[in-house]
Design a protein around this motif. Structure first.
Motif, PDB file in Angstrom:
ATOM      1  N   GLU A 271      36.589  32.574  43.038  1.00 50.35           N
ATOM      2  CA  GLU A 271      37.555  31.696  42.356  1.00 50.35           C
ATOM      3  C   GLU A 271      38.887  31.661  43.080  1.00 50.35           C
ATOM      4  O   GLU A 271      39.535  30.610  43.170  1.00 50.35           O
ATOM      5  CB  GLU A 271      37.750  32.156  40.907  1.00 50.35           C
ATOM      6  CG  GLU A 271      38.550  31.204  40.051  1.00 50.35           C
ATOM      7  CD  GLU A 271      37.805  29.919  39.702  1.00 50.35           C
ATOM      8  OE1 GLU A 271      38.477  28.952  39.278  1.00 50.35           O
ATOM      9  OE2 GLU A 271      36.561  29.875  39.845  1.00 50.35           O
TER      10      GLU A 271
ATOM     11  N   THR B 100      34.513  28.046  40.099  1.00 56.33           N
ATOM     12  CA  THR B 100      33.288  28.684  40.582  1.00 56.33           C
ATOM     13  C   THR B 100      32.044  28.146  39.887  1.00 56.33           C
ATOM     14  O   THR B 100      31.051  27.797  40.532  1.00 56.33           O
ATOM     15  CB  THR B 100      33.372  30.209  40.410  1.00 56.33           C
ATOM     16  OG1 THR B 100      34.439  30.713  41.217  1.00 56.33           O
ATOM     17  CG2 THR B 100      32.082  30.892  40.824  1.00 56.33           C
TER      18      THR B 100
ATOM     19  N   THR C   9      36.070  32.640  36.587  1.00 55.43           N
ATOM     20  CA  THR C   9      34.907  32.049  37.245  1.00 55.43           C
ATOM     21  C   THR C   9      34.000  31.296  36.281  1.00 55.43           C
ATOM     22  O   THR C   9      33.273  30.401  36.694  1.00 55.43           O
ATOM     23  CB  THR C   9      34.057  33.132  37.919  1.00 55.43           C
ATOM     24  OG1 THR C   9      33.624  34.067  36.918  1.00 55.43           O
ATOM     25  CG2 THR C   9      34.848  33.855  39.002  1.00 55.43           C
TER      26      THR C   9
END
Length: 410
Positions: free
Chosen positions: A333, A267, A314
């Motif tokens: 994610e 992410t 993330t």
């Protein structure tokens, strides 16, 4: 026997496998029975046509309370104010189905953890690293132009050089209330002049920190991009490896041999690569992110091939204001693990539940008898459509209904 809570008629994913239509019975914060039998409970949730699964875990966050991508802001905003803003983050995470988050380096996380545990604020269970440990001229100094004394006085990281000082730093963060120790074993993207491939901390320094963690019954998580620094950290005894963007096959095989998990943090790489300039990321971060991002797909594919435990994190540490990636949308994610990482939908869900719980030593992440009752109910089916993971409408944490029809219970 009358149970506290019953979740009935839902299509259940245990965290390991899909069970189909099954009922779940909860008492005293634990899952007591998983069965197709119809039994009595004081409170019942009808999950007909809905998807039931363990609560989600973000295994790598920084609950900083800042907005925008310049981490230098941490230096100039009072931590008390950041903590107040971060309470809103925690509510967003809980509504999104995250019943556990692991903060991988942020001093205010320890106080936030206490406030959640004592019921003053709503949020997921927090596993807190507190201050991460960095060498001088390491990733724990966001700017390498300011005087070192200023970096130290700001207190984001414990900065140490040499085995003796690393032992002291490890003992200090444990004394401050950290649940585990986070170290920077290579350079990074958002620190100014170190490179992601540069090893940081020696084998002896990391081994000394690992030894202190193990003596206290906990473990070390290592920020790693470069291969050489990653190998040093793995051989020194770390338990979880964060990022891993430049790891070579031999190092990944060593991770499997040493039972070290991988948190790929896709992410943050997407945020910085696609939106970094617009959200205020410092120039040095923009220059370095492309090389980190481009190799992650290969690393995840190899990690899966070698049987490494992949967990979800993330690495989000700031609000972005973006539609697709932001605090409270940490399910990104899970989606990216399928779209970029090549995992199946079920494998990605497992990474966010059973794998994460196992790697972090939690008693959640699995819907079986005796596990903690951290459970979410989704108006969709993320095994069929992974983006349905965003449609959480009920959250049970520790056997208590925290979110009902997408609203936090006060």
């Amino acid at each position: 026997m009358e149970y506290d809570i019953a979740i009935k008629n839902g299509n259940v994913f245990s965290g390991n496998e899909f069970l189909g239509k099954t009922n779940i019975y909860i008492n005293n914060g634990r899952i007591i029975k998983v069965s197709k039998d119809e039994l009595n409970a004081r409170q019942e949730i009808d999950a007909k046509d809905m998807f039931v699964m363990p609560g989600l875990t973000d295994s790598h966050m920084h609950i900083s309370g800042i907005k925008g991508g310049s981490l230098l802001k941490i230096m100039f905003e009072k931590p008390e104010y950041r903590a107040l803003k971060a309470t809103r983050w925690l509510e967003k995470l809980l509504r999104a189905g995250f019943t556990t988050v692991r903060d991988c380096g942020e001093p205010i996380s320890i106080s936030l953890k206490k406030a959640v545990n004592e019921g003053y604020i709503k949020g997921p269970k927090i596993i807190a690293a507190g201050k991460p440990i960095s060498q001088t001229f390491g990733h724990g100094e966001f700017s390498h132009d300011i005087p070192l004394e200023f970096s130290i006085s700001l207190g984001f990281s414990e900065i140490c050089d040499g085995t003796e000082y690393c032992i002291h730093a490890a003992r200090k963060v444990l004394r401050d209330g950290s649940d585990f120790i986070k170290i920077f074993a290579t350079g990074g993207v958002l620190s100014q002049r170190d490179r992601p491939e540069m090893p940081q901390l020696s084998f002896e320094e990391i081994r000394a920190i690992v030894n202190e963690a193990e003596k206290a019954g906990t473990y070390v998580a290592a920020h790693v991009h470069g291969d050489k620094g990653g190998r040093i950290a793995i051989e020194a005894g770390i338990k979880t490896l964060e990022h891993g963007s430049m790891l070579k096959d031999d190092t990944l095989k060593l991770m499997k041999e040493k039972n070290v998990s991988l948190t790929p943090t896709l992410t943050i790489a997407e945020i910085l690569y696609k939106y970094g300039k617009s959200i205020g990321v410092d120039e040095w971060g923009l220059e370095k992110v492309a090389e980190v991002r481009e190799n992650l797909q290969r690393v995840i594919k190899k990690a899966k091939e070698f049987g490494i435990t992949i967990i979800t994190g993330t690495d989000m540490g700031f609000e972005t204001g973006l539609e697709d990636y932001d605090i409270g949308k940490n399910w990104s994610e899970i989606v990216l693990l399928t779209e970029i990482g090549g995992l199946s939908n079920e494998e990605a869900l497992r990474a966010a539940t059973y794998n994460s719980a196992t790697a972090l030593g939690l008693n959640s992440g699995l819907i079986i008898e005796s596990r903690d009752a951290d459970i979410i109910i989704i108006n969709g089916n993320p095994i069929e459509n992974i983006r349905d993971i965003s449609k959480v409408n009920h959250v049970i944490k520790g056997g208590k209904i925290e979110v009902l029809d997408s609203k936090i219970i006060r």
